[in-house]
Scaffold this active site. Structure first.
Site, PDB file in Angstrom:
ATOM      1  N   GLY A   8      -6.219  71.985  58.756  1.00  0.00           N
ATOM      2  CA  GLY A   8      -7.578  72.523  58.748  1.00  0.00           C
ATOM      3  C   GLY A   8      -8.368  72.010  59.936  1.00  0.00           C
ATOM      4  N   GLY A   9      -9.196  70.984  59.699  1.00  0.00           N
ATOM      5  CA  GLY A   9     -10.118  70.464  60.714  1.00  0.00           C
ATOM      6  C   GLY A   9      -9.499  70.252  62.084  1.00  0.00           C
TER       7      GLY A   9
ATOM      8  CD  GLU B   3     -11.364  74.632  51.701  1.00  0.00           C
ATOM      9  OE1 GLU B   3     -11.297  75.610  52.463  1.00  0.00           O
ATOM     10  OE2 GLU B   3     -11.148  73.456  52.078  1.00  0.00           O
TER      11      GLU B   3
ATOM     12  CB  SER C  56      -6.785  64.302  56.016  1.00  0.00           C
ATOM     13  OG  SER C  56      -8.014  64.612  55.359  1.00  0.00           O
TER      14      SER C  56
ATOM     15  N   GLY D 199      -9.863  67.715  54.005  1.00  0.00           N
ATOM     16  CA  GLY D 199     -11.154  67.541  54.682  1.00  0.00           C
ATOM     17  C   GLY D 199     -11.800  66.189  54.438  1.00  0.00           C
TER      18      GLY D 199
ATOM     19  CG  ASN E 219      -7.133  77.256  56.533  1.00  0.00           C
ATOM     20  OD1 ASN E 219      -7.846  78.206  56.865  1.00  0.00           O
ATOM     21  ND2 ASN E 219      -7.199  76.687  55.337  1.00  0.00           N
ATOM     22  CD1 TRP E 220      -7.904  77.590  63.284  1.00  0.00           C
ATOM     23  CD2 TRP E 220      -8.737  79.432  64.269  1.00  0.00           C
ATOM     24  NE1 TRP E 220      -7.264  77.753  64.486  1.00  0.00           N
ATOM     25  CE2 TRP E 220      -7.750  78.871  65.117  1.00  0.00           C
ATOM     26  CE3 TRP E 220      -9.392  80.597  64.682  1.00  0.00           C
ATOM     27  CZ2 TRP E 220      -7.412  79.446  66.348  1.00  0.00           C
ATOM     28  CZ3 TRP E 220      -9.046  81.165  65.904  1.00  0.00           C
ATOM     29  CH2 TRP E 220      -8.072  80.591  66.730  1.00  0.00           C
ATOM     30  CE  LYS E 221      -9.742  74.125  55.497  1.00  0.00           C
ATOM     31  NZ  LYS E 221      -9.992  73.009  54.604  1.00  0.00           N
TER      32      LYS E 221
ATOM     33  CD  GLU F   6      -3.485  72.725  52.111  1.00  0.00           C
ATOM     34  OE1 GLU F   6      -3.539  72.368  53.283  1.00  0.00           O
ATOM     35  OE2 GLU F   6      -4.279  73.530  51.608  1.00  0.00           O
TER      36      GLU F   6
ATOM     37  CG  HIS G   5      -6.999  76.713  50.882  1.00  0.00           C
ATOM     38  ND1 HIS G   5      -8.119  75.984  50.551  1.00  0.00           N
ATOM     39  CD2 HIS G   5      -6.407  76.068  51.917  1.00  0.00           C
ATOM     40  CE1 HIS G   5      -8.192  74.935  51.366  1.00  0.00           C
ATOM     41  NE2 HIS G   5      -7.171  74.969  52.202  1.00  0.00           N
TER      42      HIS G   5
HETATM   43  P1  PGA Z   1      -7.870  69.580  56.482  1.00  0.00           P
HETATM   44  O1  PGA Z   1      -7.652  70.953  55.678  1.00  0.00           O
HETATM   45  O2  PGA Z   1      -6.722  69.484  57.472  1.00  0.00           O
HETATM   46  O3  PGA Z   1      -9.194  69.749  57.168  1.00  0.00           O
HETATM   47  O4  PGA Z   1      -7.840  68.495  55.492  1.00  0.00           O
HETATM   48  C1  PGA Z   1      -6.380  71.372  55.285  1.00  0.00           C
HETATM   49  C2  PGA Z   1      -6.467  72.656  54.515  1.00  0.00           C
HETATM   50  O5  PGA Z   1      -7.447  72.855  53.797  1.00  0.00           O
HETATM   51  O6  PGA Z   1      -5.576  73.517  54.616  1.00  0.00           O
END
Ligand code: PGA
Length: 247
Positions: free
Chosen positions: A231-232, A95, A210, A171, A9-11, A165, A93
């Protein structure tokens, strides 16, 4: 046993040239043990589709709307995602839930629309830190799970992915421990099995929050963790490749 899935997930990261570079890099590798899915920002879906053509990597979007077309300024329909080459779409998600106020009801509509268009939804569920501290983790996860999947399961549709999640782990660098994640994954499995039978056990259950090259291996050792939503670490090729290599 479910095939492992590693979803990137590159957001809201990558310009078109950064997306091209990252996708080309990943497409030059083989991933024999896992299904890799790249979810770039919507404006970069087409370029990433081009870069991964001929590889086994699949394309996913980070969101979609629940109507097919019309006067919905700024929105993107599931049909448009299919046309650009998507197989998957992330929905619900945290977010989207917490920054953009998406409700369980909206997510349910999006899930139905995505499946109707032929996409595989990656449905995200998970509790906030306050909810965990208040002992509400299981009830939050149960409601989010049931609201997002009930109508599909009623119709005999099980071709979906669920990602647990915990919001406090996203994050933050503070991943759930393998035991914490496995507890909730087992709960999700048992809840769906109790409601709709063993057929639901074919649904991949991903963990997200994470995930990195240091914790991937130990998380994957748990029987109900079928892969990751990353994500990150998915923006750093070495880290992402190491996570994929842990499968
Ligand atoms: P993260 O994000 O790996 O940066 O914690 C995961 C996600 O939001 O899908």
């Amino acid at each position: 046993m479910n095939r492992k899935h590693i979803v990137a997930n590159w957001k809201m990261n990558t310009t078109i040239s950064e997306a091209r570079e990252l996708a080309q890099n990943l497409a030059s590798h083989e991933f024999p043990n896992a299904q890799i899915v790249l979810c770039p920002p919507a404006v970069n879906l087409a370029i990433v589709a081009e870069c991964i053509e001929g590889s086994k990597i699949q394309l996913g979007a980070q969101n979609c709307y629940y109507e097919s077309k019309g006067a919905f300024t700024g929105e993107i329909s599931p049909e448009m995602l299919v046309a650009v080459g998507c197989t998957y779409v992330i929905l619900g998600h945290s977010e989207r839930r917490h920054i953009f106020n998406e409700t369980n009801e909206m997510i349910q509509k999006k899930v139905i629309a995505a499946v109707s268009a032929g996409l595989i939804p990656i449905i995200c569920i998970g509790e906030t830190l306050d909810e965990r501290k208040a002992g509400k983790t299981l009830s939050v996860v149960e409601t989010q799970l049931r609201d997002a999947t009930r109508l599909l399961f009623d119709k005999g549709i099980f071709n979906i992915i669920i990602a647990y999640e915990p919001v406090w782990a996203i994050g933050t660098g503070l991943s759930a421990t393998p035991e914490q994640a496995e507890e909730i994954h087992t709960f999700i499995r048992n809840t769906s099995t109790k409601d709709f039978g063993v057929i639901t056990q074919q649904i991949p259950l991903l963990y997200g929050g994470s995930v990195n090259e240091s914790n991937a291996q130990s998380l994957l050792q748990k029987p109900n963790i079928d892969g990751f939503l990353v994500g990150g670490a998915s923006l750093k090729p070495e880290s992402f490749l190491a996570i994929c290599g842990a499968v």
